[in-house]
Scaffold this motif. Structure first.
Motif, PDB file in Angstrom:
ATOM      1  N   ILE A  49       0.851  -1.198   0.000  1.00 46.98           N
ATOM      2  CA  ILE A  49       0.000   0.000   0.000  1.00 46.98           C
ATOM      3  C   ILE A  49       0.882   1.242   0.000  1.00 46.98           C
ATOM      4  CG2 ILE A  49      -1.685   1.373   1.308  1.00 46.98           C
ATOM      5  CD1 ILE A  49      -2.777  -1.299   2.448  1.00 46.98           C
ATOM      6  N   GLU A  55      -9.414   5.695   0.965  1.00 46.29           N
ATOM      7  CA  GLU A  55      -8.739   4.924   2.005  1.00 46.29           C
ATOM      8  C   GLU A  55      -9.381   5.184   3.364  1.00 46.29           C
ATOM      9  OE1 GLU A  55      -4.312   4.437   3.998  1.00 46.29           O
ATOM     10  OE2 GLU A  55      -4.448   5.013   1.878  1.00 46.29           O
ATOM     11  N   TRP A  70     -12.856   3.472   3.636  1.00 44.58           N
ATOM     12  CA  TRP A  70     -12.838   2.027   3.835  1.00 44.58           C
ATOM     13  C   TRP A  70     -12.431   1.662   5.256  1.00 44.58           C
ATOM     14  CZ3 TRP A  70     -15.362  -1.599   1.634  1.00 44.58           C
ATOM     15  CH2 TRP A  70     -15.763  -1.466   0.306  1.00 44.58           C
ATOM     16  N   THR A  87      -4.680   3.866   8.989  1.00 44.40           N
ATOM     17  CA  THR A  87      -4.833   2.587   8.295  1.00 44.40           C
ATOM     18  C   THR A  87      -3.897   1.553   8.905  1.00 44.40           C
ATOM     19  OG1 THR A  87      -5.520   3.617   6.217  1.00 44.40           O
ATOM     20  CG2 THR A  87      -4.568   1.403   6.060  1.00 44.40           C
ATOM     21  N   LEU A  89      -7.278  -1.721  -1.072  1.00 48.19           N
ATOM     22  CA  LEU A  89      -6.557  -0.449  -0.988  1.00 48.19           C
ATOM     23  C   LEU A  89      -5.334  -0.452  -1.904  1.00 48.19           C
ATOM     24  CD1 LEU A  89      -6.791   0.336   2.825  1.00 48.19           C
ATOM     25  CD2 LEU A  89      -8.101   1.383   0.951  1.00 48.19           C
ATOM     26  N   GLU A  99      -6.832  -0.070  -5.517  1.00 47.68           N
ATOM     27  CA  GLU A  99      -7.359   1.275  -5.746  1.00 47.68           C
ATOM     28  C   GLU A  99      -6.224   2.289  -5.894  1.00 47.68           C
ATOM     29  OE1 GLU A  99     -10.240   4.457  -5.910  1.00 47.68           O
ATOM     30  OE2 GLU A  99     -10.525   2.303  -6.112  1.00 47.68           O
ATOM     31  N   THR A 100      -5.263   2.221  -5.003  1.00 46.95           N
ATOM     32  CA  THR A 100      -4.156   3.176  -5.036  1.00 46.95           C
ATOM     33  C   THR A 100      -3.269   2.929  -6.252  1.00 46.95           C
ATOM     34  OG1 THR A 100      -4.269   3.220  -2.623  1.00 46.95           O
ATOM     35  CG2 THR A 100      -2.350   4.242  -3.641  1.00 46.95           C
TER      36      THR A 100
END
Length: 179
Positions: free
Chosen positions: A21, A62, A65, A109, A146, A149-150
């Motif tokens: 991430i 982020e 979620w 996170t 994550l 998506e990132t």
């Protein structure tokens, strides 16, 4: 740009997920290096995406979620009335403020994922029409989501940055490392 992600300690699956991430977050942060607010907000292609808009979006996603996994509401509730603000900085927002917010979100996170007893623990998906009714996902799914998506948006950021001034991801890494 692909960068080397250090291997986790043997058996540290969570450490590996968090490292991946962070690697993808770095791609978006690097794409913003040395740009003015105007450059970061510009859209040099047919797409509506800008670097500052991508930054805002990935930080919000982020945070949202992680909030859902905690059983909390996201910091920003998005619906049809304000969805357009998800990819553009609005009054009072700057690249620096969004980077600071994302740094805070990233720390939350990591702290949250490290606090859960197991990556197999689950939480309920929101009751949005694109999710299965009464669906649940695991913490491992969350971390992988994550990353995905990132990473998608880090790729967009590479293209946008190169379209702005020709700087490639390799050059941006060299700048970041002071070479």
């Amino acid at each position: 740009m692909v960068t080397h992600v250090p291997s986790e300690a043997p058996g540290d699956e969570l450490g590996a997920l968090l490292s991946f991430i962070e690697e993808q977050r770095g791609g978006i942060r690097r794409a913003l290096l040395g740009l003015t607010e105007e450059q970061a907000a510009s859209r040099p292609s047919a797409s509506e995406l800008s670097l500052s808009g991508l930054l805002k979006h990935v930080a919000e996603v982020e945070q949202g979620w992680i909030a859902r996994a905690k059983g909390e509401a996201p910091d920003v509730a998005r619906d049809e009335s304000n969805w357009h603000e998800c990819f553009v900085l609005v009054e009072g927002e700057t690249v620096a403020s969004r980077l600071a917010y994302w740094e805070k979100v990233a720390a939350e996170t990591e702290a949250f994922l490290r606090s859960v007893p197991s990556l197999d623990d689950t939480f309920a998906l929101p009751p949005d029409p694109w999710f299965p009714p009464e669906g649940r996902v695991s913490m491992c799914w969350l971390a992988l989501h994550l990353i995905r998506e990132t990473a998608r948006h880090a790729g967009h950021a590479d293209i946008i940055r190169e379209s702005l001034d020709g700087a490639t991801a390799f050059e941006l890494v060299a700048r970041e490392q002071g070479a």
